[in-house]
Design a protein around this motif. Structure first.
Motif: not given
Lengths: 309, 309
Positions: B29-42, B168-173
């Motif tokens: 698909g056009d928006d496919y992202v390699d797993p290594v780039e699937r980074v989420a920050v919360l 998944v990462y936590i990015a907290s103040g």
């Protein structure tokens, strides 16, 4: 995967590694360590790849400084642009040698050029430029590509540790994003597990988004005591295995293990003039302490069947 | 594992999440992202767990400040020890409210107490003390343990993302090591994937080893532009998914995606006075930008079937 340490000769260093790994992975044993706590940290320059006659990263900086001096003639009269433009390796090598002797004056001048060399560049562009330099260039005296300057026995060690449940980090005095450019390809270590020095970064909004760009000032010089602090900051645990080759690695090695965990401390000794380089400058205190504390010394000459692939 | 987002009502927010995850995981698909780039920050406070009437960490600091004032009577006349000893929540809450209005004066006084409160403590002792506080204590108004102050829909989101190859990462103040004490237990996120604020640490040699100990000065306040910079420093990649709830999360959300990657930006809106709290202070600019840029707003009232377990 070379999970078998095939480039290591039978001997004290290899046994120290395999014994330690057996102890920490034997369930029910006194030294068993939960996989989540099996953290290994390894220095890069001189530990995972060659650092002589000068650290590979220095060549990248010099190339950029020479390009700047080409564009701005005034810079040609100032260090480090002058040395970069004239291939003055005496001055450049001297900056490093003096650093090892405790005199950072020329290294600071060199680093002052470094912070200006990349100021304003986005972190992603810097990563791309580093990657290009490392993929295209070759070592000045060994006649091999930079990516072939890694030591196969150490890459085997990384795989061996991973095969036994370890999580492996690079903890380098070198530039973090420079190493990240090839860490996965050369070492199988992803960007998030590279700890190193860095210039300061700034957040910058642009059309439809934002970037982080290098500022013209240093942030972290990840050497000596800072290595231990940064390992905690990044990992949140003490390592149980650490490998280094220079005095600046002592705090990282001391921090390894701690009151409640076993530890293996590895010191790479460069004593193979035929296959690589023989030197102990910048490693005198480390070798001294290794002997006093019974840390494991890895002899490049005696312990490795292969130094380069 | 709640990989099914079972506590989410059908609606725009849930669809935005599942559609995005489908797009980035559809090979070819056009928006496919390699797993290594699937980074989420919360973000943590107000995004993964409740932050009212005051951030949970503040209670931990106040307890320690009150204990210090008990030992050293002179401190009882100074802020923030005075407020801590007398349960003066007007002053304490005011420090935070003023911060949201752009006036950091009282927050700095509070943080000045914080850096003194833990100076000299080893990082490991601090981690242990934080863990004890969080395991034993309970929320002042919600009548539930601190560990039960996390939002099940968001914990489900973490699992859902992981099930689709995200890291998944936590990015907290908030304070990095405070969150690390329970991040694995509450969120399934290990210490090395917690990014946050921190006081400065020092390396200290002791008998037979070394420790890192807190110094009496701040190091990083991981909020606003610093969040984007620190995500790069720690991860070495842009995230493709980010979630926050306060103005200080804007740079992190803007940094998400970037020129070559798709992005999903989530904003938690606290609009449920019955089940949690309803407030927008400190979130006005964020909500404004979310509307202008079409970011996904999660309504606690409308999008979650369950707020607390």
């Amino acid at each position: 995967m070379d999970a078998e340490l095939g480039s290591w000769r039978d001997g004290a260093a290899r046994s120290a590694i395999t014994d330690f790994v057996r102890r920490v992975t034997t369930e029910g044993g006194d030294d068993y360590v939960d996989p989540v706590e099996r953290v290994a940290v390894l220095d890069n320059d001189g530990t995972l790849w060659t650092e002589k006659p000068m650290q590979i990263e220095i060549g990248f900086i010099l190339q950029r400084l020479a390009a700047m001096a080409e564009e701005t003639p005034d810079l040609r009269e100032q260090q480090p642009w002058k040395a970069a433009s004239t291939d003055d390796y005496d001055w450049l090598g001297g900056a490093i040698t003096k650093h090892y002797r405790g005199d950072d004056s020329d290294l600071k001048v060199l680093m002052g050029g470094f912070v200006r060399a990349f100021a304003g560049m986005s972190a992603e562009d810097y990563l791309a430029a580093s990657g290009e330099y490392l993929r295209r260039g070759s070592h000045p005296t060994l006649g091999r590509g930079f990516r072939q300057c890694a030591y196969p026995p150490m890459v085997e060690l990384l795989r061996y540790l991973e095969a036994h449940g370890f999580t492996v980090y690079i903890a380098s005095g070198g530039d973090r994003d420079f190493i990240r450019a090839i860490s996965d390809e050369v070492y199988g270590i992803p960007a998030e597990r590279v700890i190193g020095s860095s210039n300061a970064l700034a957040y910058q909004e642009d059309d439809g988004g934002a970037s982080v760009v290098y500022r013209a000032r240093p942030d972290v010089f990840d050497d000596g005591p800072v290595k231990a602090v940064r390992i905690w900051s990044r990992v949140g645990r003490r390592p149980i295995l650490a490998a280094g080759n220079a005095n600046g690695d002592i705090p990282m090695l001391e921090f390894t293990g701690g009151p409640s965990l076993p530890a293996l401390r590895l010191v790479v000794l460069h004593d193979d003039e035929d296959r690589e380089f023989a030197y102990t400058d910048g490693a005198d205190e480390l070798l001294d302490r290794a002997e006093r504390r019974g840390w494991t010394v890895i002899s490049v000459r005696d312990d490795w069947t292969t130094v380069f692939r």
